[in-house]
Scaffold this active site. Sequence first.
Site, PDB file in Angstrom:
ATOM      1  N   ASP A 182      -4.492   5.241   6.106  1.00 29.90           N
ATOM      2  CA  ASP A 182      -5.047   6.455   6.698  1.00 29.90           C
ATOM      3  C   ASP A 182      -6.117   6.030   7.710  1.00 29.90           C
ATOM      4  O   ASP A 182      -5.796   5.649   8.834  1.00 29.90           O
ATOM      5  CB  ASP A 182      -5.581   7.293   5.527  1.00 29.90           C
ATOM      6  N   GLU A 231       0.848  -1.201   0.000  1.00 26.58           N
ATOM      7  CA  GLU A 231       0.000   0.000   0.000  1.00 26.58           C
ATOM      8  C   GLU A 231       0.878   1.243   0.000  1.00 26.58           C
ATOM      9  O   GLU A 231       1.989   1.218   0.542  1.00 26.58           O
ATOM     10  CB  GLU A 231      -0.808   0.033   1.309  1.00 26.58           C
ATOM     11  N   VAL A 289      -0.665  14.217   1.790  1.00 28.26           N
ATOM     12  CA  VAL A 289       0.621  14.147   1.093  1.00 28.26           C
ATOM     13  C   VAL A 289       0.450  13.603  -0.321  1.00 28.26           C
ATOM     14  O   VAL A 289      -0.506  12.875  -0.604  1.00 28.26           O
ATOM     15  CB  VAL A 289       1.634  13.267   1.871  1.00 28.26           C
TER      16      VAL A 289
HETATM   17  P1  IMP Z   1      -7.940   4.692   4.066  1.00 25.40           P
HETATM   18  O1  IMP Z   1      -8.981   3.746   3.567  1.00 25.40           O
HETATM   19  O2  IMP Z   1      -8.573   5.910   4.687  1.00 25.40           O
HETATM   20  O3  IMP Z   1      -6.916   4.078   4.962  1.00 25.40           O
HETATM   21  O4  IMP Z   1      -7.232   5.292   2.806  1.00 25.40           O
HETATM   22  C1  IMP Z   1      -6.274   4.651   2.107  1.00 25.40           C
HETATM   23  C2  IMP Z   1      -6.112   5.236   0.727  1.00 25.40           C
HETATM   24  O5  IMP Z   1      -6.459   6.621   0.668  1.00 25.40           O
HETATM   25  C3  IMP Z   1      -4.657   5.178   0.344  1.00 25.40           C
HETATM   26  O6  IMP Z   1      -4.353   3.981  -0.303  1.00 25.40           O
HETATM   27  C4  IMP Z   1      -4.505   6.385  -0.561  1.00 25.40           C
HETATM   28  O7  IMP Z   1      -4.804   6.034  -1.878  1.00 25.40           O
HETATM   29  C5  IMP Z   1      -5.537   7.373  -0.059  1.00 25.40           C
HETATM   30  N1  IMP Z   1      -4.913   8.372   0.839  1.00 25.40           N
HETATM   31  C6  IMP Z   1      -5.009   8.454   2.187  1.00 25.40           C
HETATM   32  N2  IMP Z   1      -4.305   9.488   2.679  1.00 25.40           N
HETATM   33  C7  IMP Z   1      -3.732  10.083   1.600  1.00 25.40           C
HETATM   34  C8  IMP Z   1      -2.849  11.203   1.453  1.00 25.40           C
HETATM   35  O8  IMP Z   1      -2.416  11.907   2.396  1.00 25.40           O
HETATM   36  N3  IMP Z   1      -2.490  11.480   0.180  1.00 25.40           N
HETATM   37  C9  IMP Z   1      -2.901  10.765  -0.906  1.00 25.40           C
HETATM   38  N4  IMP Z   1      -3.705   9.709  -0.797  1.00 25.40           N
HETATM   39  C10 IMP Z   1      -4.126   9.374   0.445  1.00 25.40           C
END
Ligand code: IMP
Length: 187
Positions: free
Chosen positions: A106, A102, A161
């Site tokens: 986040d 990954e 980011v």
């Molecule tokens: P989660 O499901 O919230 O954990 O998000 C995961 C996905 O969101 C990652 O694989 C990224 O594609 C996108 N993502 C989360 N934070 C960022 C960031 O700061 N910049 C760019 N993409 C992000």
Amino acid sequence: MGSDANIERVLWTEEEISGRVAELASQISDDFRGSPVPVVVVGVATGAFLFIADIVRKITLPVAVDFIRAESYGSGTESSGVPRISSDLKIDIGGKHVILVEDIVDTGNTLSSLISHLETKGASSVSVCTLLDKPARRQVHFKLVGEGKFYRGFECPDYFVVGYGMDYDELYRNLPYVGVLRPEVYK
Ligand code: IMP
């Protein structure tokens, strides 16, 4: 190194990323060396495309490579809840060790859906290797499968980011470093 006017500050340079990727690859190689069970490295598209390309070239084991795609973000900077698997694996992972690669974890929603999906496909273990981890924003505590391990490159402060695969509205993925996007760009 190249820079972009919309990047407020660089968090990790190309050299720092490359050094850390080599360390992760060597740890993975040590952990899975001699495994009688095949190892499949699965990149989460599109964000992990550079990271997986770099890390598999430094892993000194026979590994298969595949991609999976999960959609959750649309074009914004906030996760839109439970992601949907929009493109599935080509390889049969039944009875194999899967290392999910990954770009960033986040909220944890994407990872936890992907892990359950890989578990239902019969993976013998699911490990996670993420370049960045933003623990401050975690909503879902994912559970690895079997003897799965968690590898992370860097702990990321709570900024949006971009670069080294990560985008805002599909741009900035090709920056060789990871930087903080100026908030004016998405506000
Ligand atoms: P989660 O499901 O919230 O954990 O998000 C995961 C996905 O969101 C990652 O694989 C990224 O594609 C996108 N993502 C989360 N934070 C960022 C960031 O700061 N910049 C760019 N993409 C992000």
